[in-house]
Design a protein around this motif. Structure first.
Motif, PDB file in Angstrom:
ATOM      1  N   LEU A  26      53.957   4.019  63.200  1.00 45.78           N
ATOM      2  CA  LEU A  26      54.170   5.334  62.689  1.00 45.78           C
ATOM      3  C   LEU A  26      54.543   5.276  61.111  1.00 45.78           C
ATOM      4  O   LEU A  26      54.113   6.205  60.195  1.00 45.78           O
TER       5      LEU A  26
ATOM      6  N   SER B 291      51.892   4.972  58.806  1.00 44.56           N
ATOM      7  CA  SER B 291      50.560   6.030  59.227  1.00 44.56           C
ATOM      8  C   SER B 291      50.767   7.075  58.235  1.00 44.56           C
ATOM      9  O   SER B 291      51.635   7.311  57.473  1.00 44.56           O
ATOM     10  N   VAL B 292      49.444   7.663  58.175  1.00 41.83           N
ATOM     11  CA  VAL B 292      49.469   8.990  57.574  1.00 41.83           C
ATOM     12  C   VAL B 292      48.746   9.952  58.533  1.00 41.83           C
ATOM     13  O   VAL B 292      48.203   9.751  59.410  1.00 41.83           O
ATOM     14  N   SER B 293      49.001  11.297  58.402  1.00 42.99           N
ATOM     15  CA  SER B 293      48.570  12.269  59.296  1.00 42.99           C
ATOM     16  C   SER B 293      47.135  12.689  58.728  1.00 42.99           C
ATOM     17  O   SER B 293      46.708  12.625  57.470  1.00 42.99           O
TER      18      SER B 293
ATOM     19  N   ARG C 251      52.706   5.914  53.040  1.00 42.28           N
ATOM     20  CA  ARG C 251      53.624   5.779  54.239  1.00 42.28           C
ATOM     21  C   ARG C 251      53.485   7.314  54.725  1.00 42.28           C
ATOM     22  O   ARG C 251      53.065   8.328  54.056  1.00 42.28           O
ATOM     23  N   ARG C 252      54.012   7.542  55.856  1.00 49.52           N
ATOM     24  CA  ARG C 252      54.047   8.709  56.649  1.00 49.52           C
ATOM     25  C   ARG C 252      54.665   9.822  55.835  1.00 49.52           C
ATOM     26  O   ARG C 252      54.494  11.057  55.981  1.00 49.52           O
TER      27      ARG C 252
END
Length: 264
Positions: free
Chosen positions: A14, A17-19, A210-211
């Motif tokens: 998470l 991650s990236v959306s 990053r997220r």
């Protein structure tokens, strides 16, 4: 440097991650600001040419580590829309298929998807076979992780990979020499700094997305502003953990040598 791209990535991925929406917004910003994405192989070739193969204006690398399925599902359509080059570094023992040895922390690509990415212009690079901390391996295992990864990619895609990325960004002189001996022309760390020729072809640095990387921060990163301040804590932790890893490696070598002497 990207990892997973997805709406609901696994807990373990998470933070890095990236959306899909954020990724699309970031790629649109690169287009609006006039950046030209290049592959890592193109970067290395340009630097080795001494300027005879100049890079385009405002070059940028878009790289993905590990081989998460969302790179195909979410990132590829966006990259194709803009005509952007990218590089995917795969850990071959994590990808779904006959070489899968388990250990993956999220849903991974399969080889058909990797081939589709390659056919769409994504450079496929090596990222070891089982994603270990390379600087902690003995020489035999270090060579295996590097060569096994290279050979599987070559068999599956028909051409040997030219670029490599160190899992976790960890390397040492011994690791870099092993990667070079395996035939990789350039390799990439993390470093959280802009890539520069002075880093050498086997320690090229990248910036982590990053997220929680907002679009304003992303703009500052790709423009090269305030990178040191943004990643000051990361760099301090990296230096501290580097000392721990060196000590751990030395202890492992001493124990192994003592065991070998005792068995003689």
């Amino acid at each position: 440097m990207y990892h997973a791209v997805g709406h609901r990535p696994a807990k373990e991925t998470l933070g890095l991650s990236v959306s899909p929406g954020a990724f699309a917004e970031q790629m649109e910003l690169l287009r609006e600001r006039g950046f030209t994405p290049v592959s890592t192989a193109e970067l290395g070739e340009s630097w080795r040419s001494g300027g005879r193969r100049p890079l385009p204006g405002r070059p940028v690398l878009i790289t993905f580590d590990d081989g998460y399925e969302g790179v195909h599902r979410h990132a590829l359509p966006v990259l194709a829309e803009h005509g952007f080059a990218s590089t995917l570094f795969v850990s071959t023992g994590w990808l779904r298929g006959e070489y899968d040895e388990g250990g993956a922390i999220d849903t991974m690509l399969d080889w058909d998807q990797v081939r589709e990415l390659a056919a769409a212009g994504t450079e496929i690079g090596g990222h070891t076979h089982s994603h270990p901390q390379m600087d902690q391996l003995d020489d035999e295992r270090l060579r295996y992780e590097t060569v096994r990864c290279r050979d599987i990619i070559t068999d599956e895609l028909g051409t040997p990979p030219l670029s490599f990325a160190y899992p976790y960004g960890y390397s040492s002189r011994r690791v870099r020499a092993t990667v070079r001996a395996a035939g990789f022309a350039q390799s990439f760390a993390v470093g959280n700094a802009l890539a520069r020729p002075a880093q050498g072809p086997y320690a090229i640095e990248r910036v982590t997305v990053r997220r929680n990387t907002g679009i304003d921060e992303f703009e500052r990163l790709v423009e090269g502003r305030a990178i040191g301040r943004n990643f000051a804590k990361d760099r301090a932790l990296t230096k501290g953990y580097a000392a721990v890893r060196r000590t751990r490696r030395a202890v492992t070598v001493i124990r192994r040598t003592a065991a070998e002497l005792a068995s003689d």
